[in-house]
Write an enzyme that holds these catalytic residues in place. Structure first.
Site, PDB file in Angstrom:
ATOM      1  N   LEU A  97       1.524   4.977   2.038  1.00 45.15           N
ATOM      2  CA  LEU A  97       1.334   5.651   3.315  1.00 45.15           C
ATOM      3  C   LEU A  97       1.302   7.157   3.083  1.00 45.15           C
ATOM      4  O   LEU A  97       2.147   7.703   2.372  1.00 45.15           O
ATOM      5  CB  LEU A  97       2.486   5.288   4.261  1.00 45.15           C
ATOM      6  N   GLU A 148     -10.330   4.088  16.883  1.00 42.35           N
ATOM      7  CA  GLU A 148     -10.120   4.360  15.459  1.00 42.35           C
ATOM      8  C   GLU A 148     -11.378   4.920  14.795  1.00 42.35           C
ATOM      9  O   GLU A 148     -11.286   5.794  13.933  1.00 42.35           O
ATOM     10  CB  GLU A 148      -9.642   3.092  14.744  1.00 42.35           C
ATOM     11  N   GLY A 172       0.828  -1.197   0.000  1.00 45.28           N
ATOM     12  CA  GLY A 172       0.000   0.000   0.000  1.00 45.28           C
ATOM     13  C   GLY A 172       0.859   1.241   0.000  1.00 45.28           C
ATOM     14  O   GLY A 172       2.085   1.163  -0.052  1.00 45.28           O
TER      15      GLY A 172
END
Length: 141
Positions: free
Chosen positions: A39, A76, A37
């Site tokens: 960041l 979160e 992925g």
């Protein structure tokens, strides 16, 4: 009680402002790890865009119980991150882990800074704070 593997890549890493070992002493560090992925710097926190698997994001894997996983969900969610499963590389083997990623459209990342190293801990050592880069008061969680 069930056990879960969680991949963390930001402030929950060792040495981070909200390190798992301090915030959740019953969590068990398993290994350093990577996930495919990109960041991005989202201010006080990083965010992973999993659909961009051309690079790697550096993080750590922890084993947690249901109670800690539920607390992580609450923390979160308050920052609009959602939990999803992903294949994580631990040395030479892959493991399915939970990861928290920002909820929303990939276009959200267009005006954000890409962290080319994929390593939030390394990046924050040289990062210059901007408005919005401070961590919220966690007593609200």
């Amino acid at each position: 009680m069930n056990r879960h593997l969680v991949f963390v890549y930001g402030t929950l890493r060792r040495g981070g402002a909200r390190a798992m070992s301090i915030r959740f002493p019953n969590s068990k560090f398993i290994a350093d790890a990577k996930v495919g992925g990109s960041l991005y710097d989202l201010g006080a926190y990083p965010g992973v865009l999993l659909s961009e698997a051309t690079s790697s994001v550096i993080g750590e894997v922890y084993e947690v119980d249901d109670e800690i996983l539920n607390k992580l969900d609450d923390i979160e969610a308050s920052s609009d991150y959602v939990r999803t499963q992903v294949e994580v590389s631990l040395d030479t083997q892959g493991r399915r882990c939970w990861i928290y990623v920002p909820e929303g459209n990939p276009e959200f990342y267009l005006d954000r800074t890409l962290i080319t190293s994929g390593d939030w801990a390394e990046y924050t050592r040289t990062k210059t704070d901007r408005p919005g880069d401070t961590l919220p008061d966690e007593t609200q969680h």
